[in-house]
Each structure stands twice: as C-alpha cells, then as structure tokens.
Motif scaffolding. Structure first.
Motif, PDB file in Angstrom:
ATOM      1  N   UNK A  71       0.812  -1.212   0.000  1.00 21.15           N
ATOM      2  CA  UNK A  71       0.000   0.000   0.000  1.00 21.15           C
ATOM      3  C   UNK A  71       0.850   1.268   0.000  1.00 21.15           C
ATOM      4  N   UNK A  72       2.150   1.158   0.295  1.00 24.10           N
ATOM      5  CA  UNK A  72       3.014   2.336   0.329  1.00 24.10           C
ATOM      6  C   UNK A  72       3.381   2.798  -1.073  1.00 24.10           C
ATOM      7  N   UNK A  77       4.582  -7.686  -2.432  1.00 25.03           N
ATOM      8  CA  UNK A  77       4.820  -8.317  -1.131  1.00 25.03           C
ATOM      9  C   UNK A  77       5.211  -9.785  -1.288  1.00 25.03           C
ATOM     10  N   UNK A  78       5.024 -10.344  -2.492  1.00 21.76           N
ATOM     11  CA  UNK A  78       5.466 -11.720  -2.716  1.00 21.76           C
ATOM     12  C   UNK A  78       6.981 -11.833  -2.674  1.00 21.76           C
ATOM     13  N   UNK A  79       7.674 -10.699  -2.771  1.00 22.03           N
ATOM     14  CA  UNK A  79       9.130 -10.660  -2.609  1.00 22.03           C
ATOM     15  C   UNK A  79       9.534 -10.436  -1.162  1.00 22.03           C
ATOM     16  N   UNK A 116      -3.199   4.487  12.007  1.00 22.37           N
ATOM     17  CA  UNK A 116      -4.305   5.003  11.195  1.00 22.37           C
ATOM     18  C   UNK A 116      -4.448   4.259   9.865  1.00 22.37           C
ATOM     19  N   UNK A 117      -3.469   3.390   9.550  1.00 20.53           N
ATOM     20  CA  UNK A 117      -3.436   2.722   8.253  1.00 20.53           C
ATOM     21  C   UNK A 117      -3.781   1.239   8.401  1.00 20.53           C
ATOM     22  N   UNK A 118      -4.290   0.674   7.309  1.00 18.63           N
ATOM     23  CA  UNK A 118      -4.519  -0.768   7.276  1.00 18.63           C
ATOM     24  C   UNK A 118      -4.430  -1.246   5.831  1.00 18.63           C
ATOM     25  N   UNK A 119      -3.652  -2.304   5.620  1.00 17.36           N
ATOM     26  CA  UNK A 119      -3.504  -2.858   4.274  1.00 17.36           C
ATOM     27  C   UNK A 119      -4.749  -3.656   3.894  1.00 17.36           C
ATOM     28  N   UNK A 120      -5.093  -3.705   2.604  1.00 18.96           N
ATOM     29  CA  UNK A 120      -6.231  -4.528   2.171  1.00 18.96           C
ATOM     30  C   UNK A 120      -5.973  -6.004   2.456  1.00 18.96           C
ATOM     31  N   UNK A 121      -6.672  -6.534   3.455  1.00 20.07           N
ATOM     32  CA  UNK A 121      -6.544  -7.937   3.863  1.00 20.07           C
ATOM     33  C   UNK A 121      -7.914  -8.584   3.795  1.00 20.07           C
ATOM     34  N   UNK A 122      -7.941  -9.910   3.616  1.00 21.07           N
ATOM     35  CA  UNK A 122      -9.198 -10.605   3.357  1.00 21.07           C
ATOM     36  C   UNK A 122      -9.369 -11.772   4.313  1.00 21.07           C
TER      37      UNK A 122
END
Length: 423
Positions: A71-72, A77-79, A116-122
C-alpha cells in the motif's frame, strides 16, 4: 450451443464483470496448505478472479491473504520477508500482520501514522488441507461451507493443486459430462476394449473405473439447494438393473466424482479468464498416499506436472506428448485421468467459443451447468442471493451403484435432500 454473449458472461470473471460479481460471493481455495509449509516460510503469489494477492503464514502459523502490491509504493509483497509476526515489504520495510494491520513503517517512524493505516486484507479459513479466502463485499460475506473431506483423517486424504492454462468452465463442463468417462478414459474405464471384452477395473481408487460398458448413458437431473445433481444410467447384463452414477454440481464450480472406495472433490477455481487452479481432494475410509494419486492422474511424469509450482506443463505445442504408437493399445496415447482431462480442456483453447458446438442428449448436465450459472449471475445482478452460499456441504457426495427398475435414483443419496445452512 451457447450465445456469444452468454459465453462471455459465464467465462469472464474479472472485476466489474457479471461473472466476477457472482464468483466474489463465495469462499475460494487459494492454495494448498502444504504450499505454506511452516511458520515464516516463503510467501506465495496468488492470482484469483483476475486479481493478484499474496498468501503467507506468520510466526504463529496463521495465514494472511493481502493484496499483492504494498500500500506504500506498490512493490510486490510476494518478494517480502516473512518474520516476527508479519510480512515486510523489501522496498521500504513496511510490515503488515495477517489482518492487514500496519506494524512498522521504518521510513516514517511515527507510531500514530501506522495505527491510522490498514492494508487490504481478506478473511481466511484453513480447513481440510486447503487455504480458503473471501474477496467479495464484506457486508455480504457468507458462512464458511464445510465439505465431507474436511472431516477425514489426514492419512485418508490427499490434496493436489493443478494449474491449467484455460478457462475454468471448460474444466467444469468436462467434469460434469458423464458420457466422456467411458470414451476419453477408455483404458481405465473399459479394460479389454481392444478385444471387445469388457472387464471392470479393479482399482478401487480410480474414479474412471466404470461398472458398465454402455457409452450412451441416459441422464436424469434434479435441482438441489447446492446447485443440482444428476444420474447417468447405464445398461447392465440384467435388463431390470442399471448402473447409476450420481454426480453433484456445487455452484459455482464444484463437483464430486465417485471411485469404488473414495470420493474425489474437484474445485475449478478461476485464476483469471484463461487460467484455472484445479483442486483435487481425495478422501475415503482407508489410507491413501499422494504418490498413488499422482500416478493415477498421470502427474508423476515431469513432462506434465511440476510438483513445486503445481503447473500442468504440457501444451499443444508438442501435442501434450501424445504417443501415436501407444495408441495401438491405448485409446488416447496419453496416461492418467488428469492428463487426459487437462489435455482435452487445453485443446479447446484458452477460452472456448460455445456458439459453434452441436449438442446431444448426453450433454444435458453440461447444459444445466450453464443454465444454473446464468441464473445465479442474474440473481446477483438483481441483488438476490445466489445458490449454495453458506451451506453445510458434508452431506453432498457421489456414488456409482446398481439401481433396480422402479427405484428412485434419488434414494441412492438421500442426504442431498437435507443440506442446510452452515453454522
């Protein structure tokens, strides 16, 4: 035949498509558990419904499923590094938990910013040797559906993933087509065919081991809460008894195939419009090994399958390694149930145009798959609930048995009447 418009509706599964809207209402397998073998192991890049994700197992063994790009600044992120309770982006060191919480932002070390941030997670659920995720609207998330294989002793269960370069519907339709079993899989289904002397296959693990030599089964179909089930009725030596092979279709892409002593649950998960991850889960009341299933499916030959990447590696470029000389004794010149099925699906091209086909009565179940899915797409478009959401599917199974004339075929699997919502 299917119109070009309807074909596109069923085959296109990416964001913003009617078929994609349907698919995003369900939980999907995203990898086999063994692909994330231990805490803090390497992450896994996953493509699902035309979008890219990363799956990882954290230090406590929990699985996370995030959008692939950080998200930055959008690095993969697979790396990333999987360590100390999360996954860390290599680019600037931002670190995320399985829930998407931002744990560290080294190039902006302000803890208030991270909170304050959150990555898209499922949402993730790991069950039966499979990791499942839900990537649809949060407010519409259904209960997780349980299958019978999830209750099996792990020693009595094998989970395989096979990635095939074609649209998911080609593989679904092949699996719901009972008449192909006695033809495509001739050597396994009808031993002795060369001499016109049918001998039943004695391999109790083989799903292509038919009990009848009849190549023109009569089909009967009935709708169910999970989609539909049908029976393929084949003649036997006794005019009052028929062989009855019952197979369910579980919306949106599931089926269960009977072997004499095992059940094969098959889920054709769309990676995108032209790539599919086939999950084959074998379970029964006796031990079964991965090596046995790999050999049975023909995947023990490295020309066809890369066990590390789960990729089906044969292609039309070399005609799938077909041995024309072998065809003197072997119907296809290929070896193995999955090799034969995958080769046929791939031979239709990446996305088959069904407006050009010519159907016969033996294709009734294939037609019903299309009808059920088109109806489900329509229901979602009208803000109605599609079928098979949040059901307890442990009572759904398949069978291959004798049926005496006058007996209702539905009585062979009475549990299909009692499928209820999962708790």
């Amino acid at each position: 035949m299917l119109s070009h418009k309807d074909n596109e509706t069923l085959c296109r599964v990416g964001p913003g498509t009617p078929g994609g809207a349907l698919m995003r209402r369900y939980w999907h397998p995203v990898c086999a558990s063994v692909q994330l073998p231990h805490p803090d192991c390497a992450p896994l890049r996953v493509r699902l419904l035309g979008e890219d994700y990363v799956a990882f197992r954290d230090t406590e063994g929990k699985v996370g499923f995030l959008e692939e790009l950080c998200m930055h600044r959008g690095a993969s992120l697979a790396l990333g590094r999987v360590e100390e309770g999360g996954i860390r982006c290599l680019y600037h060191g931002w670190k995320f938990s399985v829930s998407g919480a931002v744990l560290e932002t080294p190039n902006h070390a302000d803890p208030k910013y991270a909170t304050r941030m959150k990555a898209p997670a499922f949402p993730v659920h790991e069950e039966g040797g499979v990791v499942w995720a839900y990537v649809g609207p949060r407010e519409l998330q259904p209960a997780f559906s349980r299958y019978a294989f999830m209750d099996a002793d792990p020693k009595h269960r094998v989970v395989l993933r096979v990635n095939v370069h074609c649209n998911y519907l080609q593989l679904v339709e092949g699996g719901e087509d009972s008449s192909h079993v006695g033809v495509l899989h001739t050597n396994m289904a009808r031993p002795g065919w060369k001499d016109d002397e049918f001998t039943p296959n004695s391999d109790v693990v083989n799903p292509a081991a038919l009990a009848s030599n009849d190549l023109e089964p009569a089909l009967k179909i009935e709708e169910t809460t999970f989609g539909f089930h049908y029976v393929a009725l084949r003649k036997t030596n006794d005019p009052k008894v028929r062989n009855a092979r019952v197979v369910p279709f579980i919306v949106p892409y599931g089926r269960i195939i009977p072997a004499p002593a095992f059940q094969f649950t098959v889920l054709e998960v769309p990676q995108d419009d032209t790539h599919t991850s086939t999950y084959i889960i074998v379970h029964g009341d006796a031990p079964v090994t991965e090596e046995k299933i790999i050999e049975l499916l023909g995947l023990n030959d490295p020309r066809y399958y890369d066990r590390k990447s789960c990729q089906f590696t044969a292609s039309v470029a070399d005609m799938f390694g077909q041995n024309r000389e072998l065809m003197k004794e072997n119907w296809t010149g290929l070896r193995g149930v999955e090799v034969e099925d995958a080769a046929i699906g791939l031979s239709q091209g990446p996305l088959y145009d069904r407006s050009r086909e010519h159907l016969v009565p033996a294709d009734q179940a294939v037609v019903r798959v299309r009808r059920v899915l088109l109806d489900a797409v329509k229901r979602v478009a009208e803000n109605q609930q599609p079928p098979a959401l949040g059901l307890d599917l442990r009572g759904v199974s398949a069978c291959d048995r004798e049926l005496v004339d006058g007996t209702a075929w539905q009585e062979l699997i009475p549990s299909h009447r009692n499928i209820v919502t999962a708790e």
